[in-house]
Design a protein around this motif. Sequence first.
Motif, PDB file in Angstrom:
ATOM      1  N   SER A 138       0.835  -1.196   0.000  1.00  0.00           N
ATOM      2  CA  SER A 138       0.000   0.000   0.000  1.00  0.00           C
ATOM      3  C   SER A 138       0.873   1.251   0.000  1.00  0.00           C
ATOM      4  CB  SER A 138      -0.912   0.002   1.232  1.00  0.00           C
ATOM      5  OG  SER A 138      -1.750   1.138   1.224  1.00  0.00           O
ATOM      6  N   GLN A 194      -8.006  -2.342  -2.703  1.00  0.00           N
ATOM      7  CA  GLN A 194      -7.257  -1.672  -1.648  1.00  0.00           C
ATOM      8  C   GLN A 194      -7.480  -0.158  -1.694  1.00  0.00           C
ATOM      9  OE1 GLN A 194      -2.803  -1.017  -1.773  1.00  0.00           O
ATOM     10  NE2 GLN A 194      -2.865  -2.758  -0.371  1.00  0.00           N
ATOM     11  N   TYR A 213      -5.996   9.950  -4.686  1.00  0.00           N
ATOM     12  CA  TYR A 213      -7.174   9.258  -5.185  1.00  0.00           C
ATOM     13  C   TYR A 213      -7.613   9.818  -6.538  1.00  0.00           C
ATOM     14  CZ  TYR A 213      -7.568   7.700  -0.318  1.00  0.00           C
ATOM     15  OH  TYR A 213      -7.326   7.163   0.917  1.00  0.00           O
ATOM     16  N   TYR A 268      -1.914   8.239   0.466  1.00  0.00           N
ATOM     17  CA  TYR A 268      -2.664   8.964  -0.551  1.00  0.00           C
ATOM     18  C   TYR A 268      -3.033  10.369  -0.085  1.00  0.00           C
ATOM     19  CZ  TYR A 268      -3.396   4.564  -3.031  1.00  0.00           C
ATOM     20  OH  TYR A 268      -3.204   3.393  -3.712  1.00  0.00           O
ATOM     21  N   GLU A 319     -12.300   7.152   4.263  1.00  0.00           N
ATOM     22  CA  GLU A 319     -12.286   8.607   4.440  1.00  0.00           C
ATOM     23  C   GLU A 319     -13.578   9.249   3.955  1.00  0.00           C
ATOM     24  OE1 GLU A 319      -8.660  10.792   3.863  1.00  0.00           O
ATOM     25  OE2 GLU A 319      -7.683   9.013   3.012  1.00  0.00           O
ATOM     26  N   LYS A 356     -11.085   0.746  -0.735  1.00  0.00           N
ATOM     27  CA  LYS A 356     -11.305   0.614   0.710  1.00  0.00           C
ATOM     28  C   LYS A 356     -10.698   1.784   1.467  1.00  0.00           C
ATOM     29  CE  LYS A 356     -10.622  -2.607   4.556  1.00  0.00           C
ATOM     30  NZ  LYS A 356     -10.069  -3.931   4.960  1.00  0.00           N
ATOM     31  N   ARG A 357      -9.486   2.188   1.070  1.00  0.00           N
ATOM     32  CA  ARG A 357      -8.834   3.315   1.732  1.00  0.00           C
ATOM     33  C   ARG A 357      -9.658   4.592   1.531  1.00  0.00           C
ATOM     34  NH1 ARG A 357      -3.197   2.960   1.995  1.00  0.00           N
ATOM     35  NH2 ARG A 357      -3.208   5.171   2.569  1.00  0.00           N
TER      36      ARG A 357
END
Length: 318
Positions: free
Chosen positions: A16, A291, A258, A19, A299, A294-295
Amino acid sequence: MDVRFQEAAAVRRTESVAYSHLSVELGHFYAEDFGDGCRELRRKFERIADWSAAIPALARRGLPPHRQPRISTCFMVDDYFHRFGTPRDVIPQVQSAAAEHGLTLDYVARESSFARHDGVELAQLVVDTLVVEPPRHTTGSRPPLSESGWLSNGQRSPGHVDAPAMTLPRPWSPPLQSGDPQHSIFVDIELWSDGPKARVWACALLASVWQLTRLGVLRHRGETIRQPCRLAGELPTDWDELPAIVQLNPVAAPFCAYRTLTLMDTQYLPVELAVRTILGQVAVPPAVAQQVAKRAGGEGLQLPSELVDRLSYVFIGE
């Protein structure tokens, strides 16, 4: 008892990265921008600065009201097609020209590093992820992508094919864009050319690798390929000695994001159309896609499933 055996190599960990919410590119820079006392460079930043006030609002889009967006800025220098100057000379000039208009540059990247880096052929890696739509009603007269180096967004107009004896010539038919639009806008993109010494990757493909890197979805065997490097001493005098991505601002938000926003001259619009066409056919590994989603979801940010929908642009004219 249910016992299963599996090779360790088959269970590969997906690394990972950190970001930001938005990665803002403040331009591509080439040799012609540095002549005449960097006059053109300063003119570019002057035009970009007019749009900079809108960036925080763009970064907040889709976020919960209480969350402050993380924004990082970057720029790329062409050291692949036309090498000029040295990092020690060029990078401070770019920083100075940006600062004159209130702009802070967090990261700088070398374009050549998106062709090959640390023994990994990044451009080829992206080509290998392309899922090309099989063209309908084709004759096989045109070689596949792996041989031709050409990628399209639909079905090409057929080339000349000899008709059987005693029959009428086959009629011409137009190219068709995928997705069944009302009117096609067909794009055919050259990804590389083979020179006498080595393969030369096209600007559109290198820019695609650049966008994938900024989006944080590029992996090699589950591992991130590059992370920004902070230099301990002076900038080097040789481009090959400069890391692929250098962190210039010690308090910068993460390089990957993102979503990306790219501010550039209108002359690059055709290249970015090609980039979007390429990214529309890139298959991101499911583990990486899950992944990142989900991250972002943690948020409160709902990401579009399609990569190209995470890219935004401002094309600035004179």
